[in-house]
Design a protein around this motif. Structure first.
Motif, PDB file in Angstrom:
ATOM      1  N   PRO A 323       7.558  -8.715  -2.471  1.00 40.73           N
ATOM      2  CA  PRO A 323       6.239  -8.406  -2.279  1.00 40.73           C
ATOM      3  C   PRO A 323       4.625  -8.546  -1.406  1.00 40.73           C
ATOM      4  N   GLU A 324       3.700  -8.083  -1.528  1.00 37.33           N
ATOM      5  CA  GLU A 324       3.155  -8.563  -1.020  1.00 37.33           C
ATOM      6  C   GLU A 324       2.608  -9.309   0.070  1.00 37.33           C
ATOM      7  N   PHE A 325       2.053  -9.574  -1.548  1.00 38.45           N
ATOM      8  CA  PHE A 325       1.202 -11.561  -1.530  1.00 38.45           C
ATOM      9  C   PHE A 325       2.048 -12.652  -0.759  1.00 38.45           C
ATOM     10  N   LEU A 326       3.249 -12.030  -0.751  1.00 39.20           N
ATOM     11  CA  LEU A 326       3.972 -13.211  -0.956  1.00 39.20           C
ATOM     12  C   LEU A 326       4.200 -13.094   1.037  1.00 39.20           C
ATOM     13  N   SER A 327       4.354 -12.184   1.338  1.00 38.04           N
ATOM     14  CA  SER A 327       4.406 -12.050   2.827  1.00 38.04           C
ATOM     15  C   SER A 327       3.497 -12.551   3.850  1.00 38.04           C
ATOM     16  N   THR A 328       3.903 -12.578   5.204  1.00 35.55           N
ATOM     17  CA  THR A 328       3.042 -12.218   6.001  1.00 35.55           C
ATOM     18  C   THR A 328       2.598 -11.252   6.822  1.00 35.55           C
ATOM     19  N   HIS A 329       3.500  -9.914   6.598  1.00 31.08           N
ATOM     20  CA  HIS A 329       3.693  -8.705   7.271  1.00 31.08           C
ATOM     21  C   HIS A 329       3.331  -7.543   5.986  1.00 31.08           C
ATOM     22  N   PRO A 330       2.516  -6.574   6.362  1.00 32.62           N
ATOM     23  CA  PRO A 330       2.225  -5.227   5.078  1.00 32.62           C
ATOM     24  C   PRO A 330       3.858  -4.887   4.418  1.00 32.62           C
ATOM     25  N   LEU A 331       3.547  -3.814   3.902  1.00 34.34           N
ATOM     26  CA  LEU A 331       4.590  -3.683   3.260  1.00 34.34           C
ATOM     27  C   LEU A 331       4.858  -2.629   4.754  1.00 34.34           C
ATOM     28  N   SER A 332       6.513  -2.517   4.375  1.00 31.91           N
ATOM     29  CA  SER A 332       6.535  -1.277   5.967  1.00 31.91           C
ATOM     30  C   SER A 332       6.305   0.542   5.662  1.00 31.91           C
ATOM     31  N   ALA A 333       6.189   0.385   3.712  1.00 33.55           N
ATOM     32  CA  ALA A 333       5.982   1.946   4.318  1.00 33.55           C
ATOM     33  C   ALA A 333       4.453   2.258   3.960  1.00 33.55           C
ATOM     34  N   ASP A 334       3.583   0.507   3.421  1.00 33.75           N
ATOM     35  CA  ASP A 334       2.317   1.147   4.255  1.00 33.75           C
ATOM     36  C   ASP A 334       2.278   0.399   5.867  1.00 33.75           C
ATOM     37  N   ARG A 335       2.358   0.280   6.444  1.00 39.71           N
ATOM     38  CA  ARG A 335       2.363   0.056   7.930  1.00 39.71           C
ATOM     39  C   ARG A 335       3.038   1.425   8.274  1.00 39.71           C
ATOM     40  N   ALA A 336       3.924   2.293   8.371  1.00 37.77           N
ATOM     41  CA  ALA A 336       3.900   3.567   8.133  1.00 37.77           C
ATOM     42  C   ALA A 336       3.068   4.538   8.121  1.00 37.77           C
ATOM     43  N   SER A 337       2.344   4.103   7.104  1.00 39.04           N
ATOM     44  CA  SER A 337       1.813   5.102   6.901  1.00 39.04           C
ATOM     45  C   SER A 337       0.249   4.679   8.128  1.00 39.04           C
ATOM     46  N   VAL A 338      -0.262   3.699   7.833  1.00 40.11           N
ATOM     47  CA  VAL A 338      -1.677   3.298   8.144  1.00 40.11           C
ATOM     48  C   VAL A 338      -1.430   3.998   9.694  1.00 40.11           C
ATOM     49  N   LEU A 339       0.001   3.918  11.064  1.00 40.33           N
ATOM     50  CA  LEU A 339       0.407   4.305  11.748  1.00 40.33           C
ATOM     51  C   LEU A 339       0.392   5.607  12.241  1.00 40.33           C
ATOM     52  N   ARG A 340       0.939   6.468  10.502  1.00 39.97           N
ATOM     53  CA  ARG A 340       0.557   8.334  10.919  1.00 39.97           C
ATOM     54  C   ARG A 340      -0.729   8.357  11.144  1.00 39.97           C
ATOM     55  N   GLY A 341      -2.203   7.321  10.468  1.00 38.23           N
ATOM     56  CA  GLY A 341      -3.128   8.273  10.279  1.00 38.23           C
ATOM     57  C   GLY A 341      -3.733   7.879  12.078  1.00 38.23           C
ATOM     58  N   LEU A 342      -3.498   6.984  12.672  1.00 40.79           N
ATOM     59  CA  LEU A 342      -3.461   6.694  13.872  1.00 40.79           C
ATOM     60  C   LEU A 342      -2.845   7.885  14.668  1.00 40.79           C
ATOM     61  N   GLN A 343      -1.918   8.322  14.145  1.00 41.82           N
ATOM     62  CA  GLN A 343      -1.052   9.235  15.503  1.00 41.82           C
ATOM     63  C   GLN A 343      -1.812  10.367  16.180  1.00 41.82           C
ATOM     64  N   ASP A 344      -2.531  10.549  15.700  1.00 40.72           N
ATOM     65  CA  ASP A 344      -3.307  11.839  16.318  1.00 40.72           C
ATOM     66  C   ASP A 344      -4.032  11.039  17.749  1.00 40.72           C
ATOM     67  N   ARG A 345      -5.160  10.584  17.139  1.00 42.91           N
ATOM     68  CA  ARG A 345      -5.380   9.434  18.868  1.00 42.91           C
ATOM     69  C   ARG A 345      -4.298   9.346  19.160  1.00 42.91           C
ATOM     70  N   ALA A 346      -3.473   8.737  19.424  1.00 41.91           N
ATOM     71  CA  ALA A 346      -2.386   8.080  20.382  1.00 41.91           C
ATOM     72  C   ALA A 346      -2.297   9.246  20.754  1.00 41.91           C
ATOM     73  N   ILE A 347      -1.687  10.302  20.819  1.00 42.10           N
ATOM     74  CA  ILE A 347      -1.196  11.233  21.082  1.00 42.10           C
ATOM     75  C   ILE A 347      -2.102  11.487  22.112  1.00 42.10           C
ATOM     76  N   ALA A 348      -3.839  11.607  21.374  1.00 42.57           N
ATOM     77  CA  ALA A 348      -4.767  12.322  22.668  1.00 42.57           C
ATOM     78  C   ALA A 348      -4.386  11.228  23.967  1.00 42.57           C
ATOM     79  N   THR A 349      -4.233   9.673  24.043  1.00 44.68           N
ATOM     80  CA  THR A 349      -4.338   9.021  24.753  1.00 44.68           C
ATOM     81  C   THR A 349      -2.928   9.012  25.605  1.00 44.68           C
ATOM     82  N   ARG A 350      -1.921   9.959  24.987  1.00 43.79           N
ATOM     83  CA  ARG A 350      -1.323   9.524  25.666  1.00 43.79           C
ATOM     84  C   ARG A 350      -1.128  11.346  26.688  1.00 43.79           C
TER      85      ARG A 350
END
Length: 400
Positions: A323-350
């Motif tokens: 469970p996320e509240f018992l972990s020092t890291h976010p859930l893997s699915a949530d991290r994938a969702s956040v990174l997918r939201g940052l993907q367009d900006r990262a592609i522009a940087t690239r």
């Protein structure tokens, strides 16, 4: 090989590896103890002393006669303004101390409090690194610098550092790579001393170099931003301003059994409500900055979200999801969702860094150079063959 790297030449014999790395990683000379070790040992002792002092004060108070209690209460009541003023002064002093140490995080510009120096943090890091290496090297489970695993990690680190140094121009460190032979552990870590440790399980888990580059860039981001210094600062502040007062109040006003139970779970509660949420925020920040570093180094930013999707599948298959509240890291699915939201900006940087356009299949920078050469050679062959064919057609038309 490069000014960024300083290689560990680890012999093949396990006992030589242990002896060599013990020379490289030490906290101090043998004739004195490191100051940070004293600090680490004093924390539990100070907490215990606080609990004992509060309990002794409560027992002595319970033995006083009613007249004596009224006398002390009247004494404190007469000086309540002085006590309130002293308490307010202490609070203002603490706030002023932390306000004095406010700074902007590099690259992100986030306002934060940092009170620990880099030198003291490196002492903490060496303690943790030594403890880890002592366990790992007992079996000699470290690949040499010439092993393909070590060279693969080192080459990716080499490709990431130029972009990272542009983003963090004031930071300098000498980096060292160590690959640990453990196929069951999918993990990588980077210490503030510049030591990068990668488990072989991570190298076998990732699908390509793009995913591995993102993980390594994520770990580098922790060091470049200074998350360890920030975490130690917040930990010390919570310990001083929350844990110790809570311990004193518990042993002053709560029965012994309840106080003992609270004493046992206090650290866990502090970790759940303070340390872990703060650590999860830092992990997401390192994900965002690591994605920028990897994208500026011409790696495919789409593979970052793909990696955490794979990690989520693995956790679900192994039923190891916490469970996320018992972990020092976010859930893997949530991290994938956040990174997918940052993907367009990262592609522009690239794209702004002059990298090759992204195709259907993700390619590493080395593959892109190889493909560029291959396409160039193919173009030359087509050009010469095409010109020869045109001359033949023209001659045929002329004869006709």
């Amino acid at each position: 090989l490069s000014r960024h790297m300083r290689w560990r030449l680890a012999p093949t014999q396990p006992q030589h590896q242990l002896r060599q790395l013990k020379k490289l990683f030490h906290t101090s000379t043998t004739n004195r103890a490191p100051p940070v070790l004293v600090v680490v040992l004093m924390k539990p002792l100070l907490k215990m002393a606080t609990a004992l002092t509060a309990r002794v004060a409560r027992r002595k108070w319970s033995k006083f006669k009613p007249e004596t209690k009224e006398k002390y209460l009247a004494y404190l009541s007469a000086r309540r303004r002085l006590l309130i003023g002293g308490g307010i002064s202490c609070c203002v002093g603490c706030l002023g101390y932390y306000a004095w140490h406010l700074e902007r995080a590099p690259f992100t510009g986030r306002l934060r409090v940092v009170t620990i120096s880099t030198e003291r943090l490196n002492e903490y890091s060496r303690l943790g690194l030594n403890a880890l290496l002592e366990d790992v090297l007992k079996e000699g489970a470290v690949y040499t610098s010439e092993h393909p695993y070590t060279r693969r990690v080192a080459e990716i680190i080499e490709s990431l550092l130029p972009a990272a140094e542009k983003m963090f121009p004031d930071f300098y460190c000498r980096w060292r790579v160590c690959v640990i032979e453990d196929d069951e552990t999918v993990n990588a870590m980077c210490f503030s001393t510049g030591d990068i440790l990668v488990y072989s399980g991570m190298l076998k888990f990732v699908e390509n170099d793009h995913q591995l580059a993102f993980i390594l860039a994520h770990e580098l981001a922790h060091v470049f931003i200074g998350h360890s210094r920030e975490s130690v600062t917040i930990g010390n502040a919570v310990y001083t301003l929350v844990l110790l007062p809570l311990t004193a109040l518990t042993w002053l006003f709560v029965p012994d059994i309840v106080a003992a139970f609270g004493y046992a779970i206090q650290d866990h509660l502090i970790s759940i409500f303070f340390d872990m949420p703060f650590s999860r925020r830092l992990e997401l920040e390192a994900d965002a900055v690591g994605l920028e570093i990897a994208s500026a180094s011409c790696y495919d930013p789409r593979e970052a979200a793909r990696f955490w999707e794979l990690m989520d599948y693995m956790e679900e298959a192994k039923e190891s999801r916490v469970p996320e509240f018992l972990s020092t890291h976010p859930l893997s699915a949530d991290r994938a969702s956040v990174l997918r939201g940052l993907q367009d900006r990262a592609i522009a940087t690239r794209a702004s860094c002059g990298c090759m356009p992204l195709g259907q299949r993700a390619q590493s920078p080395a593959d892109s150079v190889y493909d560029l050469l291959r396409r160039g050679m193919q173009g030359l062959r087509n050009r010469f063959s095409g010109s020869h064919g045109n001359e033949t057609d023209a001659s045929k038309n002329k004869r006709a």
